[in-house]
Write a protein that holds these residues in place. Structure first.
Motif, PDB file in Angstrom:
ATOM      1  N   PRO A  94      68.257  50.849 -18.213  1.00 19.68           N
ATOM      2  CA  PRO A  94      68.961  51.806 -19.957  1.00 19.68           C
ATOM      3  C   PRO A  94      69.449  52.230 -20.923  1.00 19.68           C
ATOM      4  O   PRO A  94      69.179  52.721 -21.785  1.00 19.68           O
ATOM      5  CB  PRO A  94      69.051  52.703 -18.225  1.00 19.68           C
ATOM      6  CG  PRO A  94      70.172  50.886 -17.633  1.00 19.68           C
ATOM      7  CD  PRO A  94      69.232  50.497 -17.851  1.00 19.68           C
ATOM      8  N   GLY A 118      68.613  51.465 -13.141  1.00 22.93           N
ATOM      9  CA  GLY A 118      67.529  52.857 -14.155  1.00 22.93           C
ATOM     10  C   GLY A 118      66.556  51.857 -14.568  1.00 22.93           C
ATOM     11  O   GLY A 118      66.839  52.129 -16.072  1.00 22.93           O
ATOM     12  N   LEU A 119      66.082  50.808 -14.184  1.00 25.63           N
ATOM     13  CA  LEU A 119      64.731  49.692 -15.019  1.00 25.63           C
ATOM     14  C   LEU A 119      63.602  50.805 -15.206  1.00 25.63           C
ATOM     15  O   LEU A 119      63.618  51.307 -14.682  1.00 25.63           O
ATOM     16  CB  LEU A 119      64.821  48.753 -14.022  1.00 25.63           C
ATOM     17  CG  LEU A 119      66.066  47.604 -13.927  1.00 25.63           C
ATOM     18  CD1 LEU A 119      65.677  46.490 -12.752  1.00 25.63           C
ATOM     19  CD2 LEU A 119      66.175  46.806 -15.463  1.00 25.63           C
ATOM     20  N   ARG A 120      63.312  50.360 -16.630  1.00 25.33           N
ATOM     21  CA  ARG A 120      62.289  50.681 -17.494  1.00 25.33           C
ATOM     22  C   ARG A 120      61.186  50.211 -16.980  1.00 25.33           C
ATOM     23  O   ARG A 120      61.506  48.543 -17.007  1.00 25.33           O
ATOM     24  CB  ARG A 120      62.423  51.600 -18.870  1.00 25.33           C
ATOM     25  CG  ARG A 120      63.494  52.450 -18.384  1.00 25.33           C
ATOM     26  CD  ARG A 120      63.454  53.710 -17.928  1.00 25.33           C
ATOM     27  NE  ARG A 120      64.337  54.736 -18.173  1.00 25.33           N
ATOM     28  CZ  ARG A 120      65.660  55.131 -18.291  1.00 25.33           C
ATOM     29  NH1 ARG A 120      66.400  54.232 -16.900  1.00 25.33           N
ATOM     30  NH2 ARG A 120      66.872  55.885 -18.465  1.00 25.33           N
ATOM     31  N   ARG A 121      59.794  50.032 -16.769  1.00 25.18           N
ATOM     32  CA  ARG A 121      58.755  49.625 -16.578  1.00 25.18           C
ATOM     33  C   ARG A 121      57.903  50.342 -17.645  1.00 25.18           C
ATOM     34  O   ARG A 121      57.682  51.576 -17.969  1.00 25.18           O
ATOM     35  CB  ARG A 121      58.037  49.241 -15.145  1.00 25.18           C
ATOM     36  CG  ARG A 121      58.589  48.936 -14.610  1.00 25.18           C
ATOM     37  CD  ARG A 121      58.062  48.366 -12.638  1.00 25.18           C
ATOM     38  NE  ARG A 121      56.496  48.021 -13.009  1.00 25.18           N
ATOM     39  CZ  ARG A 121      56.200  46.759 -11.693  1.00 25.18           C
ATOM     40  NH1 ARG A 121      57.652  46.913 -10.812  1.00 25.18           N
ATOM     41  NH2 ARG A 121      55.552  45.693 -12.407  1.00 25.18           N
ATOM     42  N   ILE A 122      57.531  49.840 -18.743  1.00 28.62           N
ATOM     43  CA  ILE A 122      56.939  50.844 -19.746  1.00 28.62           C
ATOM     44  C   ILE A 122      55.894  49.375 -20.873  1.00 28.62           C
ATOM     45  O   ILE A 122      55.513  48.270 -20.820  1.00 28.62           O
ATOM     46  CB  ILE A 122      57.699  50.326 -21.376  1.00 28.62           C
ATOM     47  CG1 ILE A 122      59.547  50.617 -20.399  1.00 28.62           C
ATOM     48  CG2 ILE A 122      57.119  50.784 -22.000  1.00 28.62           C
ATOM     49  CD1 ILE A 122      59.550  50.421 -22.545  1.00 28.62           C
ATOM     50  N   LEU A 150      59.778  45.551 -18.459  1.00 29.22           N
ATOM     51  CA  LEU A 150      60.616  46.035 -17.999  1.00 29.22           C
ATOM     52  C   LEU A 150      62.299  45.747 -18.922  1.00 29.22           C
ATOM     53  O   LEU A 150      63.069  44.142 -19.427  1.00 29.22           O
ATOM     54  CB  LEU A 150      61.110  45.188 -17.046  1.00 29.22           C
ATOM     55  CG  LEU A 150      61.751  45.248 -15.679  1.00 29.22           C
ATOM     56  CD1 LEU A 150      61.259  46.331 -15.244  1.00 29.22           C
ATOM     57  CD2 LEU A 150      62.156  44.707 -14.843  1.00 29.22           C
ATOM     58  N   THR A 151      62.777  46.986 -19.055  1.00 30.22           N
ATOM     59  CA  THR A 151      64.360  46.909 -19.480  1.00 30.22           C
ATOM     60  C   THR A 151      64.944  47.931 -18.420  1.00 30.22           C
ATOM     61  O   THR A 151      64.912  48.408 -17.781  1.00 30.22           O
ATOM     62  CB  THR A 151      64.018  47.659 -21.314  1.00 30.22           C
ATOM     63  OG1 THR A 151      63.979  49.135 -20.162  1.00 30.22           O
ATOM     64  CG2 THR A 151      62.982  47.381 -21.455  1.00 30.22           C
ATOM     65  N   ARG A 165      57.352  55.568 -23.804  1.00 32.28           N
ATOM     66  CA  ARG A 165      56.579  55.987 -23.373  1.00 32.28           C
ATOM     67  C   ARG A 165      55.861  54.392 -23.101  1.00 32.28           C
ATOM     68  O   ARG A 165      54.730  54.123 -21.466  1.00 32.28           O
ATOM     69  CB  ARG A 165      55.591  57.262 -23.795  1.00 32.28           C
ATOM     70  CG  ARG A 165      56.914  58.085 -23.527  1.00 32.28           C
ATOM     71  CD  ARG A 165      55.834  59.594 -23.870  1.00 32.28           C
ATOM     72  NE  ARG A 165      55.013  59.595 -22.120  1.00 32.28           N
ATOM     73  CZ  ARG A 165      54.138  60.543 -22.080  1.00 32.28           C
ATOM     74  NH1 ARG A 165      53.973  61.800 -23.291  1.00 32.28           N
ATOM     75  NH2 ARG A 165      53.323  60.665 -21.894  1.00 32.28           N
ATOM     76  N   GLN A 208      53.644  44.500 -18.951  1.00 33.50           N
ATOM     77  CA  GLN A 208      54.074  45.819 -18.827  1.00 33.50           C
ATOM     78  C   GLN A 208      55.700  45.158 -19.354  1.00 33.50           C
ATOM     79  O   GLN A 208      56.231  43.408 -19.026  1.00 33.50           O
ATOM     80  CB  GLN A 208      54.569  46.577 -17.310  1.00 33.50           C
ATOM     81  CG  GLN A 208      53.513  47.515 -17.235  1.00 33.50           C
ATOM     82  CD  GLN A 208      53.959  48.371 -16.076  1.00 33.50           C
ATOM     83  OE1 GLN A 208      55.118  47.535 -15.008  1.00 33.50           O
ATOM     84  NE2 GLN A 208      52.897  49.022 -15.619  1.00 33.50           N
ATOM     85  N   ALA A 233      63.909  51.661 -24.020  1.00 28.13           N
ATOM     86  CA  ALA A 233      63.773  51.439 -22.825  1.00 28.13           C
ATOM     87  C   ALA A 233      62.953  53.859 -22.928  1.00 28.13           C
ATOM     88  O   ALA A 233      62.813  53.314 -21.901  1.00 28.13           O
ATOM     89  CB  ALA A 233      65.658  52.380 -21.739  1.00 28.13           C
ATOM     90  N   ARG A 234      63.529  54.351 -23.575  1.00 23.87           N
ATOM     91  CA  ARG A 234      62.903  55.470 -23.381  1.00 23.87           C
ATOM     92  C   ARG A 234      61.604  56.229 -24.644  1.00 23.87           C
ATOM     93  O   ARG A 234      60.632  56.789 -24.629  1.00 23.87           O
ATOM     94  CB  ARG A 234      63.577  56.558 -24.076  1.00 23.87           C
ATOM     95  CG  ARG A 234      65.037  56.801 -23.790  1.00 23.87           C
ATOM     96  CD  ARG A 234      66.066  57.238 -24.577  1.00 23.87           C
ATOM     97  NE  ARG A 234      67.241  57.578 -23.923  1.00 23.87           N
ATOM     98  CZ  ARG A 234      67.247  58.201 -23.079  1.00 23.87           C
ATOM     99  NH1 ARG A 234      66.760  59.519 -21.639  1.00 23.87           N
ATOM    100  NH2 ARG A 234      69.046  58.180 -22.439  1.00 23.87           N
TER     101      ARG A 234
END
Length: 311
Positions: free
Chosen positions: A170, A255-259, A167-168, A178, A165, A175-176
């Motif tokens: 916010p 606010g991290l994102r796992r994409i 990781l970014t 899917r 994955q 980051a947005r």
């Protein structure tokens, strides 16, 4: 000091008769007498007096008895510590937060009756040496890394293909999303200070970057996962890779994102390694558990380096 002799002394002291001690130990009375006489010579004291009522401990014999019993208890514990099936199963999981650690937690929940010692060995050569010496019973590794073929006496089986994955933070440009294709990552800076040259994961990421034209930066000191997360959260220009099963917790304000990464899905191949002649009965239980829990191998939409052994 011979433990059979100490055991004979304790048996004679508890029985009060050399003849009864001989029967308990399945030896002759003469053998008991010779062992006691030899022990007395070694210690330089009389341990028994012989009389009409049998063998009675002298004052020195009474002083020696509790220590003799402790010697026997220590020897029994020493033997039990290495006897097959009596000692814990020793497994190397590399690090505490990565997928193999989770696999072993699941195994422990399924088989709480099996004692475990979980170790973390960084280097694959160190892990293989520990398998061959009997220091550990199993290790999770990616096999076989370029230039590091496994010895013939080390067996392996692929147990988990773990998707990568992204990781970014916010504010990162992705980051947005899917999901993100591997090709879309070209030109983005992926920061991974934990990628150490010469490791199996360094070989994996070297092939990944070469295959898809990515940029992975391993610069700077590695202060651990918490510092990495802080940096990724605060720096829109950086992202990092991590396995889908890596367990990390970060402050809500990060606010991290796992994409998910797709087209194809890069998967990290985790294999279980063990020595061909390892007799620990729990090792077979672990292998059966991992086989039952394993997902179907990835198909044409997944990617691994060409040096990874097939399922």
């Amino acid at each position: 000091m011979d433990f059979d002799t100490v055991r004979t002394f304790v048996a004679a002291a508890e029985a009060g008769q050399f003849q009864e001690a001989a029967a308990e130990l399945a030896v002759t009375q003469q053998a008991v007498s010779k062992r006691i006489a030899g022990l007395e010579r070694d210690l330089g004291v009389r341990l028994f007096t012989r009389g009409a009522r049998g063998a009675e401990l002298t004052i020195d014999g009474q002083a020696f008895l509790p220590h003799a019993r402790e010697l026997l208890r220590v020897s029994e514990r020493a033997v039990a510590s290495v006897r097959t099936g009596r000692r814990p199963l020793r497994v190397d999981v590399i690090a505490s937060r990565v997928a193999p650690s989770g696999l072993m937690r699941d195994f422990h929940r399924a088989h709480p009756e099996i004692e475990l010692d979980v170790l973390m060995l960084f280097d694959v050569d160190r892990a293989v040496a520990a398998l061959r010496s009997g220091e550990i019973d199993a290790s999770f590794r990616a096999v076989a890394a370029p230039g590091r073929p496994l010895p013939e006496d080390i067996e392996s089986v692929r147990v988990l293909d773990e998707p990568l994955q992204l990781l970014t933070g916010p504010a990162h440009a992705l980051a947005r999303a899917r999901s993100v294709s591997v090709a879309r990552l070209a030109g983005h800076r992926i920061w991974m200070p934990g990628v150490v040259p010469g490791t199996e994961w360094a070989a994996y990421y070297d092939d990944l970057t070469a295959e898809f034209g990515l940029t992975i930066e391993a610069t700077g000191p590695n202060f651990g996962s918490d510092a990495l997360l802080d940096t990724i959260a605060d720096t829109p220009a950086l992202a990092t890779f991590m396995g889908e099963h890596t367990r990390l917790v970060w402050p809500a304000g990060h606010g991290l994102r796992r994409i998910p990464v797709t087209d194809p899905v890069p998967v990290y191949p985790h294999s279980l390694l063990w020595h061909r002649d390892n007799p620990h009965p729990a090792l077979a239980t672990l292998r059966a558990h991992l086989a039952a829990a394993a997902a179907a191998p990835g198909g044409a939409d997944t990617w691994t380096p060409k040096w990874v052994r097939p399922h």
